[in-house]
Design an enzyme around this catalytic site. Structure first.
Site, mmCIF file in Angstrom:
data_model
loop_
_atom_site.group_PDB
_atom_site.id
_atom_site.type_symbol
_atom_site.label_atom_id
_atom_site.label_comp_id
_atom_site.label_asym_id
_atom_site.label_seq_id
_atom_site.Cartn_x
_atom_site.Cartn_y
_atom_site.Cartn_z
ATOM 1 N N HIS A 82 0.823 -1.213 0.000
ATOM 2 C CA HIS A 82 0.000 0.000 0.000
ATOM 3 C C HIS A 82 0.857 1.263 0.000
ATOM 4 O O HIS A 82 0.567 2.218 -0.729
ATOM 5 C CB HIS A 82 -0.915 0.022 1.226
ATOM 6 C CG HIS A 82 -1.993 -1.009 1.190
ATOM 7 N ND1 HIS A 82 -2.878 -1.187 2.236
ATOM 8 C CD2 HIS A 82 -2.345 -1.923 0.246
ATOM 9 C CE1 HIS A 82 -3.723 -2.155 1.932
ATOM 10 N NE2 HIS A 82 -3.418 -2.627 0.740
ATOM 11 N N LYS A 100 -7.644 -0.644 3.285
ATOM 12 C CA LYS A 100 -7.197 -0.692 4.684
ATOM 13 C C LYS A 100 -6.453 -2.006 4.945
ATOM 14 O O LYS A 100 -6.709 -2.993 4.235
ATOM 15 C CB LYS A 100 -8.397 -0.551 5.613
ATOM 16 C CG LYS A 100 -9.310 -1.742 5.500
ATOM 17 C CD LYS A 100 -10.675 -1.499 6.031
ATOM 18 C CE LYS A 100 -11.593 -2.579 5.564
ATOM 19 N NZ LYS A 100 -11.424 -3.036 4.200
#
Length: 338
Positions: A82, A100
């Protein structure tokens, strides 16, 4: 530029299950369209593009970053990627919605926020739960005093996945572990209702190779004086609900991370069930929020701010330290929230 209908043109980084869930959500948002997809191999990008009718297919993330027909990117790669994937897109001038947890630790999240600020780009952690109609209803009921004064919160998320050291839940190189994958949901819920969190204690059980956690239990104390007991597990089933208890009753939210129902219990009264179904699969609501923010020129969502993502990452670092959780090969360091 945007589409003729005024909505943003999306690019998707990654072609796994979460990217497919995102695509289902996009189909329920008329103003949004995915114009490009990128994978580590062109074959995977081509396969995904054919399946979901995505016209531009890139065999590398840098290619998508340079694509002039993409306004905003959804980063759907494994947790450890990420951070670099988001920085690549922000520095290329793309807006970013990143799955997330936003990154592996608070230091990485702070760097991502700094890049969004420096490039004047939108950035949001994809906490889709916050935007669900049932989640909004639960917050309204608590705020309106339906259960009196909030006293305690409990939430758990546990599934029984057969152990496989190569599975993303158990592979440390993929950011595995029950807490990083499942525990983000109970933690996010606690932050939503309690505000600033202090970690009181954390315990964990480890995988057979002792590289990742398979169950973690956490006790946190909020700035409003309310405490929350949170548990996640990857090798055993849990009740999978959230309970918000107050002086006059309690709310039960089954499958709170993908909530469609809220049950209000008050002494002396029959339970009241509220049903708020999805239009599609629930991802459509965070996609709409990104579109709304971009149309308004906002660089962060007021419902999922940069400060909130930094706070959640900082608490995650605390839990990792207190519970002696194994988290992966990268350094884990906390940083002050800016």
């Amino acid at each position: 530029m945007t589409q003729e209908n005024g909505g943003p043109r999306w690019g998707v980084v990654g072609t796994g299950g979460i990217a497919r869930a995102f695509m289902e959500g996009v189909r329920a948002v008329p103003s949004a369209r995915v114009t490009a997809v990128a994978s580590r191999t062109r074959d995977r990008a081509e396969e995904f593009g054919r399946e979901w009718d995505v016209p531009r297919r890139h065999g590398g993330y840098a290619e998508l970053a340079a694509d002039p027909d993409v306004d905003v990117v959804y980063v759907a790669t494994p947790h450890p990627w990420h951070h670099p994937n988001t920085l690549l897109m922000l520095d290329a001038g793309k807006h970013v919605l990143v799955e997330k947890p936003m990154a592996m630790n608070a230091l990485q999240v702070s760097q991502m926020v700094a890049a969004a600020r420096a490039n004047d780009r939108f950035l949001m952690e994809a906490v889709w739960t916050r935007f669900l109609p049932a989640s909004r209803l639960a917050q309204d009921l608590v705020a309106d005093g339906a259960i009196g004064e909030l006293c305690t919160v409990a939430a758990d998320f546990g599934i029984n996945v057969p152990y496989d050291p190569e599975h993303r839940l158990f592979n440390v190189d993929l950011g595995g572990g029950a807490f990083m994958d499942l525990g983000v949901y109970p933690l996010e819920l606690a932050s939503r209702y309690l505000g600033e969190l202090t970690v009181v204690g954390a315990t964990r059980q480890l995988s057979p190779d002792r590289m990742v956690d398979t169950q973690t239990s956490v006790l946190v104390h909020g700035e409003n004086g309310v405490s929350a007991a949170l548990t996640c597990a990857s090798r055993n089933v849990l009740p999978n609900r959230a309970v918000l208890a107050g002086t006059d009753g309690w709310l039960e939210v089954p499958r709170f991370w993908a909530a469609t129902d809220v049950v209000l219990h008050r002494e002396g009264s029959a339970p009241e069930r509220f049903h708020r179904p999805f239009r599609a699969n629930g991802y459509e609501y965070e996609i709409e929020e990104v579109g709304r923010c971009l149309a308004a020129g906002e660089r962060q969502s007021p419902e999922m701010t940069w400060a909130e993502s930094l706070r959640l990452a900082g608490v995650t670092d605390q839990i990792r330290d207190v519970g002696s959780l194994v988290s992966g090969p990268s350094d884990v360091r906390s940083v002050p929230r800016g």
